[in-house]
Each structure stands twice: as structure tokens, then as C-alpha cells.
Design an enzyme around this catalytic site. Structure first.
Site, PDB file in Angstrom:
ATOM      1  N   ARG A   1      -7.120  -3.754  -5.811  1.00  0.00           N
ATOM      2  CA  ARG A   1      -6.175  -4.567  -4.949  1.00  0.00           C
ATOM      3  C   ARG A   1      -7.124  -4.666  -3.759  1.00  0.00           C
ATOM      4  NH1 ARG A   1      -2.224  -4.266  -0.459  1.00  0.00           N
ATOM      5  NH2 ARG A   1      -2.634  -1.916   0.237  1.00  0.00           N
TER       6      ARG A   1
ATOM      7  N   HIS B   1      -3.625  -8.978   5.217  1.00  0.00           N
ATOM      8  CA  HIS B   1      -4.115  -7.584   5.569  1.00  0.00           C
ATOM      9  C   HIS B   1      -4.671  -7.642   7.258  1.00  0.00           C
ATOM     10  CE1 HIS B   1      -4.806  -3.277   3.782  1.00  0.00           C
ATOM     11  NE2 HIS B   1      -4.863  -3.288   5.458  1.00  0.00           N
TER      12      HIS B   1
ATOM     13  N   GLU C   1       1.854  -4.019   4.990  1.00  0.00           N
ATOM     14  CA  GLU C   1       2.042  -3.036   6.056  1.00  0.00           C
ATOM     15  C   GLU C   1       2.575  -4.121   7.162  1.00  0.00           C
ATOM     16  OE1 GLU C   1      -0.633  -0.006   7.208  1.00  0.00           O
ATOM     17  OE2 GLU C   1      -0.348   0.806   5.376  1.00  0.00           O
TER      18      GLU C   1
ATOM     19  N   ASN D   1       2.750   2.138   0.432  1.00  0.00           N
ATOM     20  CA  ASN D   1       1.747   2.946   1.113  1.00  0.00           C
ATOM     21  C   ASN D   1       2.445   4.195   1.827  1.00  0.00           C
ATOM     22  OD1 ASN D   1       0.841   0.382   0.250  1.00  0.00           O
ATOM     23  ND2 ASN D   1       0.140  -0.199   2.335  1.00  0.00           N
TER      24      ASN D   1
ATOM     25  N   TYR E   1       1.142   8.209   3.392  1.00  0.00           N
ATOM     26  CA  TYR E   1       0.075   8.918   3.984  1.00  0.00           C
ATOM     27  C   TYR E   1       0.741  10.454   4.347  1.00  0.00           C
ATOM     28  CZ  TYR E   1      -3.113   5.217   3.462  1.00  0.00           C
ATOM     29  OH  TYR E   1      -3.928   4.019   3.141  1.00  0.00           O
TER      30      TYR E   1
ATOM     31  N   GLU F   1      -1.103   2.190  -1.521  1.00  0.00           N
ATOM     32  CA  GLU F   1      -2.220   3.069  -0.773  1.00  0.00           C
ATOM     33  C   GLU F   1      -1.776   4.327  -0.792  1.00  0.00           C
ATOM     34  OE1 GLU F   1      -3.244   1.626   3.181  1.00  0.00           O
ATOM     35  OE2 GLU F   1      -3.247  -0.426   2.690  1.00  0.00           O
TER      36      GLU F   1
END
Length: 483
Positions: free
Chosen positions: A92, A136, A181, A310, A312, A387
Site C-alpha cells: 500500500r 496521505h 486517516e 489503522n 496502534y 496500518e
């Protein structure tokens, strides 16, 4: 595997069984154009908001910029071979808007499109599926000078750009991501100011969020007009897995408010065709939401072929506690201005004490929760983890980079995905962030997320031990037992 028993006799035992992932599961990595390409003034490319921001003193750690980054613009063939060597089945990457449409208006620059045509062909030649992200965060500076995402026209300019890229690459690329995002684009870019363009106007951030939603919908329509029917179109969100610190009513209300700003400001229009009323009520002192015109949310509410998520770390929140006043532990950089409009009084806490170099707690349970939540919110829509990864203090020793912390992080999160699949989530792939160490936005080159170490002086690439581990997972299609 050969072992020795207590009599000294060598015996052979089977290796630990793998936890298998579904057939056809994509094993990929992800990058972003400004973070890796460099060549910011070559072949017609003009400045983006990140060029301007990174060249503004005090905005980026150590005064770092993406002018050279990791020189992917000139080293892309070597980087694709590196992906192939790792056994990746998907990649990606994002297209740099100002490389394709320098002013954000008008015809495409063919030299810019040719770079991406060549990259896609090279990927396909190595059996790697290209997944294109259209935006992005590198808005052409000329559009920002005209008002940026808080202005409605930017959504229409984005749709025009999407159509240009779709026409150029649609015969080669089957999977498309409109926005990466959008929360960061809106709230870090226009409210807290820690990302480009560095503005600190919470009302503008809410307008930006809406126009990103509108731009997404318009871009989906533009892509449908030019892409073959086989193409899949989606979006990559960075939802917050929001948890209340306690069950106290004030903490539960803090959770509701942050969930509205982090998540439902996008999923409302995208998945339901309307903004949540509590979000509108919570932010009424900042805006009357008159920028939302009749039909806008219907445009945003386009059918999706997949949703990218995504993840984290989770967010743990509470009502403000004056006795615990300190840094805002939301993981989104240091600023006197909050990225949470009308919710500056909410406190953020760490989920636990195990943290990465970003000071983000490691908690893979949030990824399982996230995948199951979106399975319920968007039944029948396939999911991808677009992600996931971690920064650690990587060092080269004798020409090698040993990063067991990252291996542990990846193992935990892949196991969390497998658990979600077992519980009914239709997860089709995983994209490790990131393929390469790179320009990490406002952190400059001070944080390393890559599976491949980059010596920024020589541009040498050194696969870390986590790259070897991930390669084994990708090639086997399964997760080994934890060591």
C-alpha cells in the site's frame, strides 16, 4: 527440530504448529509518499503543505524535512525487489497529489503519473498487489493557500484528482483507498497544529472533517466512473478504541464525547449517512454546522468495497482531574492546542506501562475489539488492517539490527487479528507500518517504524530481524507460537 532427551539420545520433534490465516490473506506493508519519496522539486512536483510545514522553523524535530527522505523516487526498483525478497503479497503506497496535479487543479502531469505507472508495473512483475492510497496528507500548497480542507472547494478538487489517477492506473490497480486517516488531516492539521498545515482553529477542524467526508464520497463517485467494475474502493480510518478509566458517569460521558470526535464524526456520514446529534450538540459553542449542505451526507455515504483500519494503541479517557493535571497523553504530539474540539477538559491516560518509542502503550486487545466493532457496524464489508506497527530505538550492531520488541509487538497484534477472525470478523489482509524507516512527520527522522533500517546518510537498507520474522509469516501464511 532436533533435541536431546535426558539419556543423551537425539530425538526429532515436529516444529510448533502455525496459527493459520485464511487462504488469500494479503501480507503487505505500507508507506506514504512524502515520508519516503524525496525528489520534492523533480519532474514538475510543487510544494505540498508538508513541504511548507517542515521548512517552517520549530515545526519538525531537528528541522528535518522530506526533501530527500529515503530517496524512494530514485530507488523504487530496489525497494520493490526488497519487498519481493521478504515475500510480501501486497504493498500500500500513496500517490503524491502535487506530483500528479501540482496546483491541485487542471490536467495531470504525465511525468508524475509515469513514476507510479512504473512502480505499479514493477510490483505486478514481482507478484505483489498494488494498493493505491490517493491522499496521505500531502495537499498541494496552492489549495491550502486558498483555504485548504476547511473550504468546500477542496473536496471537489480532490474528486477531480482522484479521477485523473483512476484513469491513469485503473487498468493496473484493483484496490483503491481514498483517504488515509482523515482524523489526522482534520484535527492534527487544523486544531492542534502539530501536523501540516499547522493551524489551530477547532471550528476549522470540524469544517475540514466534513469536507474530507464529502471529498471521500465525491472521489468514490469519480473512481466508479473511470475504473473497471472489478475495482475495490474503500477508505483507511484510524479509529480510537476509546475506553473509560472508570464506570463513573463523568468518565463514561468523556468516553462518549471522544468517541464522537474520534470515530463517529466519520462513521456517521460514511456508514449511516448522518452526523450523530450528540457530536453536533457537544460542539455547538464552536459551530452551527451550517457548512453541511443538503445531500452532503448522502454523497459521503457511498457503498464501500472494504474498510481499512489503522491501529496502534487504545485511548483511555476520564473527566479532567485537576490534581492529576499534566501532559495530554493522547499520543498525538505536544501542543498547547487540543485536537479535541470542545473536549479540552477530558483527560487521557495510558492503558498500561509497556510503551513503544512513541510512548504509546502496547495493548493488542484493542485491535480485536476494533475489528469486531466494525464487523458489527458494517456487516458484510471486508476489513483490512491497513496500518499497524511500532517504533523502537533500533541500532546497528555488526551490520545487523536486532529488534525483538518489534517482533513481540507484531506477534501480539497478528494474534489479535486471528482472534477477531475466529470470532467472525472478515479480515482480508494486514499491512505492516512501515516497510522502511522514514520521515515520521513532526518527529522527523527521530522515530523508526520500519521493518527495514535505513541509514539516512548513505541510504543503505538493512532488513531488521523483525523483517525476517515477518517474511516467514508471509511465506507460511501462519503465525508461529510465541517464543
Amino acid at each position: 527440530m532436533t533435541t536431546t532427551n535426558n539419556t543423551g539420545t537425539a530425538t526429532t520433534t515436529a516444529p510448533a504448529p502455525l496459527t493459520r490465516f485464511p487462504a488469500g490473506f494479503l501480507w503487505g506493508s505500507a508507506t506514504a509518499a512524502y515520508q519516503i519519496e524525496g525528489a520534492v522539486a523533480e519532474d514538475g512536483r510543487t510544494p505540498s503543505i508538508w513541504d511548507t510545514f517542515s521548512h517552517t522553523p520549530g515545526k519538525v524535530h531537528n528541522g528535518d524535512t522530506g526533501d530527500v527522505a529515503v530517496d524512494h523516487y530514485h530507488r523504487w526498483r530496489d525497494d520493490v525487489r526488497l519487498m519481493a525478497d521478504l515475500g510480501l503479497t501486497a504493498y500500500r503506497f500513496s500517490v503524491a497529489w502535487p506530483r500528479v496535479q501540482p496546483t491541485g487543479r487542471g490536467p495531470a502531469v504525465q511525468r508524475g503519473l509515469d513514476f507510479y505507472r512504473g512502480l505499479v508495473d514493477e510490483l505486478l512483475g514481482h507478484g505483489i498487489k498494488p494498493v493505491v492510497t490517493l491522499y496521505h496528507w500531502d495537499l498541494p500548497q496552492e489549495l491550502e493557500s486558498a483555504g485548504g480542507w476547511p473550504e468546500r472547494d477542496t473536496a471537489y478538487r480532490f474528486a477531480e484528482y482522484a479521477g485523473l489517477v483512476g484513469e491513469a492506473l485503473g487498468d493496473r490497480v484493483e484496490q483503491w483507498v481514498t483517504l488515509n486517516e482523515p482524523w489526522c488531516s482534520a484535527f492534527l492539521g487544523y486544531s492542534s497544529g502539530v501536523h501540516a498545515p499547522g493551524r489551530t482553529d477547532p471550528a476549522a477542524a470540524l469544517r475540514a472533517a466534513h469536507h474530507l467526508n464529502l471529498g471521500h464520497g465525491l472521489a468514490v463517485q469519480a473512481l466508479r466512473d473511470v475504473l473497471p467494475a472489478r475495482a475495490d474502493i474503500g477508505i483507511s480510518l484510524n479509529p480510537s478504541v476509546v475506553r473509560a478509566l472508570t464506570d463513573a458517569p463523568a468518565d463514561l460521558d468523556a468516553k462518549r464525547r471522544i468517541d464522537a470526535l474520534a470515530n463517529r464524526v466519520f462513521t456517521g456520514p460514511l456508514l449511516k449517512g448522518a452526523y450523530p446529534q450528540d457530536l453536533i450538540d457537544d460542539t455547538a459553542r464552536l459551530t452551527d454546522w451550517s457548512f453541511v449542505r443538503d445531500g452532503d451526507t448522502a454523497v459521503a455515504h457511498q457503498p464501500l468495497d472494504f474498510i481499512g483500519l489503522n491501529y496502534y494503541t487504545p485511548a483511555v479517557v476520564s473527566a479532567a482531574r485537576p490534581e492529576e493535571d499534566g501532559p495530554r497523553l493522547d499520543g498525538h504530539g505536544a501542543s498547547e492546542h487540543s485536537p479535541w474540539p470542545a473536549s479540552e477538559d477530558i483527560a487521557f491516560h495510558h492503558a498500561n506501562d509497556e510503551v513503544t518509542a512513541m510512548n504509546w502503550p502496547v495493548d493488542a486487545t484493542g485491535l480485536t475489539d476494533l475489528l469486531l466493532d466494525y464487523t458489527a457496524q458494517a456487516p458484510g464489508v471486508p476489513l483490512y488492517v491497513t496500518e499497524n506497527g511500532a517504533a523502537y530505538e533500533d541500532v546497528v550492531v555488526d551490520g545487523q539490527v536486532h529488534d525483538p520488541e518489534r517482533v513481540r509487538y507484531l506477534h501480539l497484534h497478528l494474534a489479535a487479528i486471528r482472534e477477531a477472525i475466529d470470532r467472525g470478523a472478515d479480515v482480508r489482509g494486514y499491512f505492516l507500518w512501515s516497510l522502511l524507516d522514514n520521515f515520521e512527520w513532526a518527529y522527523g527522522y527521530g522515530k523508526r517504524f520500519g521493518a527495514v533500517y535505513v541509514d539516512y546518510e548513505t541510504q543503505a537498507r538493512i532488513p531488521k530481524s523483525s523483517a525476517a520474522w515477518y517474511s516467514q509469516v508471509a511465506r507460511s501464511g501462519g503465525l508461529p507460537a510465541a517464543e
